[in-house]
Write a protein that holds these residues in place. Sequence first.
Motif, PDB file in Angstrom:
ATOM      1  N   SER A 134      12.627 -31.132 -73.372  1.00 17.83           N
ATOM      2  CA  SER A 134      12.287 -30.157 -74.408  1.00 17.83           C
ATOM      3  C   SER A 134      12.253 -28.762 -73.800  1.00 17.83           C
ATOM      4  O   SER A 134      12.234 -28.607 -72.573  1.00 17.83           O
ATOM      5  CB  SER A 134      10.937 -30.496 -75.045  1.00 17.83           C
ATOM      6  OG  SER A 134       9.891 -30.399 -74.096  1.00 17.83           O
ATOM      7  N   PHE A 135      12.261 -27.772 -74.652  1.00 14.51           N
ATOM      8  CA  PHE A 135      12.112 -26.392 -74.195  1.00 14.51           C
ATOM      9  C   PHE A 135      11.186 -25.664 -75.166  1.00 14.51           C
ATOM     10  O   PHE A 135      10.982 -26.091 -76.303  1.00 14.51           O
ATOM     11  CB  PHE A 135      13.462 -25.689 -74.101  1.00 14.51           C
ATOM     12  CG  PHE A 135      14.123 -25.451 -75.430  1.00 14.51           C
ATOM     13  CD1 PHE A 135      13.969 -24.238 -76.104  1.00 14.51           C
ATOM     14  CD2 PHE A 135      14.920 -26.432 -76.013  1.00 14.51           C
ATOM     15  CE1 PHE A 135      14.569 -24.030 -77.327  1.00 14.51           C
ATOM     16  CE2 PHE A 135      15.536 -26.221 -77.229  1.00 14.51           C
ATOM     17  CZ  PHE A 135      15.362 -25.017 -77.899  1.00 14.51           C
ATOM     18  N   ARG A 136      10.616 -24.571 -74.708  1.00 15.80           N
ATOM     19  CA  ARG A 136       9.687 -23.774 -75.513  1.00 15.80           C
ATOM     20  C   ARG A 136      10.232 -22.349 -75.618  1.00 15.80           C
ATOM     21  O   ARG A 136      10.257 -21.622 -74.626  1.00 15.80           O
ATOM     22  CB  ARG A 136       8.291 -23.764 -74.890  1.00 15.80           C
ATOM     23  CG  ARG A 136       7.253 -22.970 -75.679  1.00 15.80           C
ATOM     24  CD  ARG A 136       5.898 -23.048 -74.994  1.00 15.80           C
ATOM     25  NE  ARG A 136       5.324 -24.370 -75.122  1.00 15.80           N
ATOM     26  CZ  ARG A 136       4.417 -24.696 -76.053  1.00 15.80           C
ATOM     27  NH1 ARG A 136       4.006 -23.785 -76.921  1.00 15.80           N
ATOM     28  NH2 ARG A 136       3.933 -25.913 -76.115  1.00 15.80           N
ATOM     29  N   PRO A 137      10.680 -21.936 -76.807  1.00 14.67           N
ATOM     30  CA  PRO A 137      11.200 -20.571 -76.963  1.00 14.67           C
ATOM     31  C   PRO A 137      10.122 -19.527 -76.682  1.00 14.67           C
ATOM     32  O   PRO A 137       8.933 -19.756 -76.916  1.00 14.67           O
ATOM     33  CB  PRO A 137      11.642 -20.527 -78.433  1.00 14.67           C
ATOM     34  CG  PRO A 137      11.803 -21.952 -78.832  1.00 14.67           C
ATOM     35  CD  PRO A 137      10.797 -22.716 -78.038  1.00 14.67           C
ATOM     36  N   VAL A 167      15.568 -18.391 -75.526  1.00 13.92           N
ATOM     37  CA  VAL A 167      15.730 -19.732 -76.083  1.00 13.92           C
ATOM     38  C   VAL A 167      16.404 -20.592 -75.029  1.00 13.92           C
ATOM     39  O   VAL A 167      17.595 -20.399 -74.726  1.00 13.92           O
ATOM     40  CB  VAL A 167      16.565 -19.716 -77.377  1.00 13.92           C
ATOM     41  CG1 VAL A 167      16.726 -21.116 -77.928  1.00 13.92           C
ATOM     42  CG2 VAL A 167      15.923 -18.806 -78.412  1.00 13.92           C
ATOM     43  N   ASP A 168      15.649 -21.507 -74.430  1.00 12.26           N
ATOM     44  CA  ASP A 168      16.121 -22.332 -73.328  1.00 12.26           C
ATOM     45  C   ASP A 168      16.622 -21.429 -72.202  1.00 12.26           C
ATOM     46  O   ASP A 168      15.855 -20.645 -71.647  1.00 12.26           O
ATOM     47  CB  ASP A 168      17.183 -23.311 -73.808  1.00 12.26           C
ATOM     48  CG  ASP A 168      17.436 -24.433 -72.802  1.00 12.26           C
ATOM     49  OD1 ASP A 168      16.635 -24.579 -71.873  1.00 12.26           O
ATOM     50  OD2 ASP A 168      18.429 -25.163 -72.944  1.00 12.26           O
ATOM     51  N   ARG A 169      17.923 -21.436 -71.883  1.00  8.32           N
ATOM     52  CA  ARG A 169      18.442 -20.645 -70.761  1.00  8.32           C
ATOM     53  C   ARG A 169      19.281 -19.457 -71.236  1.00  8.32           C
ATOM     54  O   ARG A 169      20.124 -18.954 -70.496  1.00  8.32           O
ATOM     55  CB  ARG A 169      19.265 -21.555 -69.846  1.00  8.32           C
ATOM     56  CG  ARG A 169      18.430 -22.661 -69.170  1.00  8.32           C
ATOM     57  CD  ARG A 169      19.279 -23.569 -68.302  1.00  8.32           C
ATOM     58  NE  ARG A 169      20.282 -24.266 -69.084  1.00  8.32           N
ATOM     59  CZ  ARG A 169      21.579 -24.323 -68.766  1.00  8.32           C
ATOM     60  NH1 ARG A 169      22.022 -23.698 -67.694  1.00  8.32           N
ATOM     61  NH2 ARG A 169      22.426 -24.988 -69.538  1.00  8.32           N
ATOM     62  N   ALA A 170      19.014 -18.983 -72.445  1.00  6.10           N
ATOM     63  CA  ALA A 170      19.676 -17.781 -72.964  1.00  6.10           C
ATOM     64  C   ALA A 170      18.606 -16.774 -73.372  1.00  6.10           C
ATOM     65  O   ALA A 170      17.558 -17.146 -73.910  1.00  6.10           O
ATOM     66  CB  ALA A 170      20.565 -18.123 -74.155  1.00  6.10           C
ATOM     67  N   PHE A 207      22.464 -12.236 -76.952  1.00  5.24           N
ATOM     68  CA  PHE A 207      21.999 -13.282 -76.043  1.00  5.24           C
ATOM     69  C   PHE A 207      23.000 -13.462 -74.907  1.00  5.24           C
ATOM     70  O   PHE A 207      24.214 -13.472 -75.119  1.00  5.24           O
ATOM     71  CB  PHE A 207      21.812 -14.601 -76.785  1.00  5.24           C
ATOM     72  CG  PHE A 207      20.485 -14.734 -77.458  1.00  5.24           C
ATOM     73  CD1 PHE A 207      19.397 -15.254 -76.767  1.00  5.24           C
ATOM     74  CD2 PHE A 207      20.304 -14.326 -78.774  1.00  5.24           C
ATOM     75  CE1 PHE A 207      18.161 -15.376 -77.377  1.00  5.24           C
ATOM     76  CE2 PHE A 207      19.069 -14.442 -79.398  1.00  5.24           C
ATOM     77  CZ  PHE A 207      18.000 -14.966 -78.696  1.00  5.24           C
ATOM     78  N   GLU A 208      22.441 -13.606 -73.692  1.00  8.30           N
ATOM     79  CA  GLU A 208      23.236 -13.848 -72.500  1.00  8.30           C
ATOM     80  C   GLU A 208      22.496 -14.843 -71.616  1.00  8.30           C
ATOM     81  O   GLU A 208      21.307 -15.088 -71.796  1.00  8.30           O
ATOM     82  CB  GLU A 208      23.471 -12.537 -71.723  1.00  8.30           C
ATOM     83  CG  GLU A 208      24.217 -11.474 -72.514  1.00  8.30           C
ATOM     84  CD  GLU A 208      24.314 -10.166 -71.747  1.00  8.30           C
ATOM     85  OE1 GLU A 208      23.409  -9.910 -70.924  1.00  8.30           O
ATOM     86  OE2 GLU A 208      25.273  -9.417 -71.973  1.00  8.30           O
ATOM     87  N   GLY A 209      23.208 -15.411 -70.640  1.00  5.09           N
ATOM     88  CA  GLY A 209      22.551 -16.294 -69.698  1.00  5.09           C
ATOM     89  C   GLY A 209      23.296 -17.588 -69.479  1.00  5.09           C
ATOM     90  O   GLY A 209      24.291 -17.894 -70.164  1.00  5.09           O
TER      91      GLY A 209
END
Length: 342
Positions: A134-137, A167-170, A207-209
């Motif tokens: 899971s991820f947490r924005p 958001v996650d890795r962005a 968004f980037e990443g």
Amino acid sequence: MTRIQKTVPLLLAGLLFLGATQADAAGRDRIGTSAAPELLIPVGARGMALGGASIATTSGVDALHWNPAGLFRSANRVDLMVSTMDYIAGVQVNYLAVGSHFSGLGNLAVSLKSLDIGDIPITTEGQPDGTGGSFRPTFFTVGVHYGRGLTDRIGLGTTLHYITNRVDRAQATGLSFSAGLQYLDLADIPGLDLGVTVKHIGQRMRFEGPGLLNRGDLGTLRRGPSFYNVEASSADLPSTFELGLAWNRPLPGMGELNLSSVFQHHNYSYDQYKVGVEYEYSEFLALRGGFDYAADAEDDTYLFGNSFGLGLAFGPGVRLDYAYGGVDRFDALHTFTFQLGF
């Protein structure tokens, strides 16, 4: 008429022009496509209970979201505000602001707004039911605010927001600028106040990443699968222009009655008309109600409407406020705000 009072109409005309150029009439056709929509999420139980119609009367650190010009009207040397709101779909909005008056300079404040969205399961094309992770924005804004009284009746304020969305890795970051004006006892009419704001003027966000890196096969070329970067599109900030009038009527022996109204023009949403009523009794108890109406909204496309709330003062500089906001198809919004001034 003083030189400052002669200058105010020019400043007001400039704000009107800037608002008209930044918030165009096509806003209703671009709903839901702006960057950083959290900038529009209101904070502060008093303004929420009044339906967002408080830009001409708001004061102190409570004014930072609604109209930074109200910062100059703080009655305290130092102000602290803490607010929390149960927002739509279980999102928690937390807010902290601290402000202080500096002699000869004006009022300065710093604020932090954070959205707690909770954990979101990670899904992929190969595992659409979830990977087990899971991820947490992360959505937060840091604001630096300045307010100054030009006279005892006229105040100007500005806000600079630093915005971070992850958001996650962005991740996307940006800066926005807001400005406001308050004019008390307009046209020398006691109790008639004017408020004007232009909010969230700034750069487009993108968004980037590494979260936008995908592994793909180039097909006919004689090479193995490789990574390629998905270039996300950019979007404007949700700019608004607001014009508000308020009228305060003392009721001898019974407290005060405050009536307020606001017209709000968006570049990414419907235009809104807001009205609020506040009854204050003996500086201890305040009862409030508000209504927010979007005239151009199609049936069942605008969620907000009625609101009400109350405020309690526990001695000089200590206040607790509550607001209830009705929302179609979602649970109601509950906002609690605590303020301390000394």
